[in-house]
Design an enzyme around this catalytic site. Structure first.
Site, mmCIF file in Angstrom:
data_model
loop_
_atom_site.group_PDB
_atom_site.id
_atom_site.type_symbol
_atom_site.label_atom_id
_atom_site.label_comp_id
_atom_site.label_asym_id
_atom_site.label_seq_id
_atom_site.Cartn_x
_atom_site.Cartn_y
_atom_site.Cartn_z
ATOM 1 N N GLY A 89 -3.215 -16.680 20.299
ATOM 2 C CA GLY A 89 -2.869 -17.239 21.599
ATOM 3 C C GLY A 89 -1.576 -18.024 21.518
ATOM 4 O O GLY A 89 -0.771 -17.844 20.601
ATOM 5 N N ARG A 90 -1.360 -18.920 22.473
ATOM 6 C CA ARG A 90 -0.135 -19.720 22.460
ATOM 7 C C ARG A 90 -0.275 -20.999 21.647
ATOM 8 O O ARG A 90 0.718 -21.632 21.301
ATOM 9 C CB ARG A 90 0.308 -20.046 23.881
ATOM 10 C CG ARG A 90 1.043 -18.870 24.506
ATOM 11 C CD ARG A 90 1.799 -19.253 25.749
ATOM 12 N NE ARG A 90 0.909 -19.519 26.854
ATOM 13 C CZ ARG A 90 0.885 -20.651 27.554
ATOM 14 N NH1 ARG A 90 1.679 -21.644 27.238
ATOM 15 N NH2 ARG A 90 0.050 -20.786 28.554
ATOM 16 N N GLU A 93 1.894 -21.791 18.338
ATOM 17 C CA GLU A 93 3.324 -22.115 18.384
ATOM 18 C C GLU A 93 3.567 -23.624 18.383
ATOM 19 O O GLU A 93 4.602 -24.072 17.912
ATOM 20 C CB GLU A 93 4.014 -21.438 19.572
ATOM 21 C CG GLU A 93 3.734 -22.051 20.917
ATOM 22 C CD GLU A 93 4.428 -21.308 22.055
ATOM 23 O OE1 GLU A 93 4.817 -20.136 21.884
ATOM 24 O OE2 GLU A 93 4.578 -21.908 23.131
ATOM 25 N N CYS A 119 -3.711 -12.405 15.259
ATOM 26 C CA CYS A 119 -2.679 -12.407 16.286
ATOM 27 C C CYS A 119 -1.574 -13.425 15.969
ATOM 28 O O CYS A 119 -0.980 -13.387 14.903
ATOM 29 C CB CYS A 119 -3.335 -12.665 17.643
ATOM 30 S SG CYS A 119 -2.383 -12.121 19.065
ATOM 31 N N HIS A 120 -1.309 -14.360 16.874
ATOM 32 C CA HIS A 120 -0.272 -15.364 16.666
ATOM 33 C C HIS A 120 -0.683 -16.455 15.679
ATOM 34 O O HIS A 120 0.113 -17.342 15.375
ATOM 35 C CB HIS A 120 0.135 -15.996 18.001
ATOM 36 C CG HIS A 120 0.963 -15.088 18.866
ATOM 37 N ND1 HIS A 120 0.406 -14.049 19.579
ATOM 38 C CD2 HIS A 120 2.296 -15.052 19.118
ATOM 39 C CE1 HIS A 120 1.361 -13.420 20.251
ATOM 40 N NE2 HIS A 120 2.522 -14.001 19.991
ATOM 41 N N TYR A 139 0.157 -10.190 15.470
ATOM 42 C CA TYR A 139 0.662 -9.539 16.670
ATOM 43 C C TYR A 139 2.080 -9.041 16.365
ATOM 44 O O TYR A 139 2.851 -9.750 15.710
ATOM 45 C CB TYR A 139 0.654 -10.517 17.852
ATOM 46 C CG TYR A 139 0.954 -9.815 19.146
ATOM 47 C CD1 TYR A 139 0.028 -8.953 19.716
ATOM 48 C CD2 TYR A 139 2.187 -9.973 19.777
ATOM 49 C CE1 TYR A 139 0.304 -8.271 20.887
ATOM 50 C CE2 TYR A 139 2.475 -9.305 20.950
ATOM 51 C CZ TYR A 139 1.532 -8.447 21.499
ATOM 52 O OH TYR A 139 1.807 -7.766 22.650
#
Length: 197
Positions: A89-90, A93, A119-120, A139
């Site tokens: 997800g975000r 970051e 993923c992320h 990802y």
């Protein structure tokens, strides 16, 4: 024998499926899972988002559920956990900017404890500078970061996963069956090694 303890580090706008599904599946398999987020405590929630693949050049994002944390980040002692899960997800970051998160990841990796990232989540692994020489899935948009961190990017189908020693990675939530199966195998192997020691 007590259940193996797994730490899940998550945050606001974590990917809904990549948080909810492994959290519930690992509990159902008999593991003890503590989900934490920096600056939040047990009972607080994180907002989730749903990333979907609908034919555009990248995924679309929609608001997901609220996910309730069951442990407090500041109270966690990483030494007391057997394994780590990093959803995508975000959230990764900004979580990768938190020194305590980076330190925790480095502990699990340097100790050879099982680590699963999807993923992320690879963004946290790259920031922790702990995947050099490894084969890592993520990802596809994270491929440059994975390679800049000195790892080989595993270009596998979106429903696949890859295990490299103690590290299990996958590109996105369609990989849950493969990712969780491989992580369970690594956890079982680690438990066997502990029993034999």
């Amino acid at each position: 024998m007590s259940a193996q303890k797994i730490l899940m580090i998550t945050g606001d706008f974590t990917e809904d499926y990549e948080t909810m599904v492994p959290f519930q599946a690992l509990l159902a398999m008999g593991y003890a899972v503590d989900a934490v987020c920096p600056d939040k405590k047990a009972g607080d929630t994180v907002a989730t988002c749903i990333h979907d693949f609908e034919g555009d050049q990248t995924y679309t994002e929609k608001r997901g559920h609220n996910f309730t944390l069951n442990a407090s980040f500041d109270a966690v002692s990483v030494e007391s956990y057997d394994a780590l899960v990093i959803p995508g997800g975000r959230a990764p970051e900004y979580l990768r900017l938190n020194e305590a998160v980076i330190s925790a990841v480095q502990h699990f990796m340097s100790a050879g404890k099982p680590v699963a990232a999807i993923c992320h989540g690879a963004q946290i692994l790259t920031a922790a500078k702990c995947i050099e020489g490894r084969t890592v899935s993520a990802y596809p948009a994270c491929k440059p970061e994975v390679e800049l961190a000195g790892a080989a990017y595993a270009d596998i189908p979106v429903d696949g996963a890859v295990t490299d020693g103690n590290l299990v990675t996958a590109p996105a939530w369609p990989a849950h069956p493969a990712w969780l199966k491989q992580f369970h195998a690594v956890l079982s192997s680690a438990e066997g090694e502990t029993l034999a020691a």
